[in-house]
Motif scaffolding. Structure first.
Motif, PDB file in Angstrom:
ATOM      1  N   GLN A  52       0.832  -1.202   0.000  1.00  0.00           N
ATOM      2  CA  GLN A  52       0.000   0.000   0.000  1.00  0.00           C
ATOM      3  C   GLN A  52       0.871   1.257   0.000  1.00  0.00           C
ATOM      4  O   GLN A  52       0.528   2.257  -0.642  1.00  0.00           O
ATOM      5  N   MET A  53       1.998   1.205   0.701  1.00  0.00           N
ATOM      6  CA  MET A  53       2.920   2.348   0.711  1.00  0.00           C
ATOM      7  C   MET A  53       3.478   2.607  -0.691  1.00  0.00           C
ATOM      8  O   MET A  53       3.605   3.754  -1.113  1.00  0.00           O
ATOM      9  N   ILE A  54       3.781   1.530  -1.418  1.00  0.00           N
ATOM     10  CA  ILE A  54       4.291   1.683  -2.780  1.00  0.00           C
ATOM     11  C   ILE A  54       3.198   2.222  -3.693  1.00  0.00           C
ATOM     12  O   ILE A  54       3.432   3.141  -4.490  1.00  0.00           O
ATOM     13  N   TYR A  55       1.991   1.670  -3.592  1.00  0.00           N
ATOM     14  CA  TYR A  55       0.890   2.167  -4.428  1.00  0.00           C
ATOM     15  C   TYR A  55       0.624   3.650  -4.163  1.00  0.00           C
ATOM     16  O   TYR A  55       0.369   4.409  -5.095  1.00  0.00           O
ATOM     17  N   ALA A  56       0.693   4.061  -2.904  1.00  0.00           N
ATOM     18  CA  ALA A  56       0.511   5.478  -2.566  1.00  0.00           C
ATOM     19  C   ALA A  56       1.619   6.322  -3.201  1.00  0.00           C
ATOM     20  O   ALA A  56       1.360   7.410  -3.719  1.00  0.00           O
ATOM     21  N   ALA A  57       2.840   5.808  -3.174  1.00  0.00           N
ATOM     22  CA  ALA A  57       3.975   6.531  -3.768  1.00  0.00           C
ATOM     23  C   ALA A  57       3.794   6.706  -5.270  1.00  0.00           C
ATOM     24  O   ALA A  57       4.256   7.703  -5.845  1.00  0.00           O
ATOM     25  N   LEU A  58       3.107   5.775  -5.902  1.00  0.00           N
ATOM     26  CA  LEU A  58       2.907   5.833  -7.358  1.00  0.00           C
ATOM     27  C   LEU A  58       1.806   6.807  -7.760  1.00  0.00           C
ATOM     28  O   LEU A  58       1.537   6.996  -8.949  1.00  0.00           O
ATOM     29  N   GLN A  59       1.173   7.442  -6.795  1.00  0.00           N
ATOM     30  CA  GLN A  59       0.256   8.561  -7.011  1.00  0.00           C
ATOM     31  C   GLN A  59      -0.818   8.296  -8.065  1.00  0.00           C
ATOM     32  O   GLN A  59      -1.063   9.101  -8.955  1.00  0.00           O
ATOM     33  N   GLY A  60      -1.454   7.135  -7.993  1.00  0.00           N
ATOM     34  CA  GLY A  60      -2.565   6.846  -8.884  1.00  0.00           C
ATOM     35  C   GLY A  60      -2.195   6.310 -10.254  1.00  0.00           C
ATOM     36  O   GLY A  60      -3.073   6.036 -11.071  1.00  0.00           O
ATOM     37  N   HIS A  61      -0.910   6.144 -10.539  1.00  0.00           N
ATOM     38  CA  HIS A  61      -0.494   5.618 -11.841  1.00  0.00           C
ATOM     39  C   HIS A  61      -0.784   4.124 -11.997  1.00  0.00           C
ATOM     40  O   HIS A  61      -0.952   3.637 -13.110  1.00  0.00           O
ATOM     41  N   MET A  62      -0.827   3.394 -10.874  1.00  0.00           N
ATOM     42  CA  MET A  62      -1.066   1.952 -10.936  1.00  0.00           C
ATOM     43  C   MET A  62      -2.459   1.691 -11.480  1.00  0.00           C
ATOM     44  O   MET A  62      -3.431   2.271 -11.027  1.00  0.00           O
ATOM     45  N   GLY A  63      -2.542   0.831 -12.476  1.00  0.00           N
ATOM     46  CA  GLY A  63      -3.822   0.514 -13.088  1.00  0.00           C
ATOM     47  C   GLY A  63      -4.210   1.456 -14.213  1.00  0.00           C
ATOM     48  O   GLY A  63      -5.165   1.222 -14.928  1.00  0.00           O
TER      49      GLY A  63
END
Length: 78
Positions: A52-63
């Motif tokens: 979740q920390m990594i997904y947050a760092a990616l600022q919505g780019h995932m997916g």
């Protein structure tokens, strides 16, 4: 438009400055990556919390811009 590996690394390092980040483009298309992140910030956190920390760092780019990211996260060896 695919997301460059160095952009992924920059976003992760901005959120976790101590992180060791290794990224591999799995398909050569800029859309499918494997990413290994080692950070002291992960110590004591569950695997889910680390991701979740990594997904947050990616600022919505995932997916969206970033289609697939296989994550491996760990705290540094003690």
């Amino acid at each position: 438009m695919p997301m460059a590996a160095n952009e992924i690394e920059t976003l992760i390092r901005a959120a976790l400055p101590d992180a060791s980040v290794t990224i591999e483009d799995l398909a050569g298309d800029g859309d499918h990556y494997a990413c290994k992140v080692v950070s002291e910030a992960f110590r004591g956190r569950s695997r889910l919390q680390q991701h979740q920390m990594i997904y947050a760092a990616l600022q919505g780019h995932m997916g969206g811009t970033l289609h697939a990211l296989a994550l491996q996260t760990n705290a540094p060896a003690a």
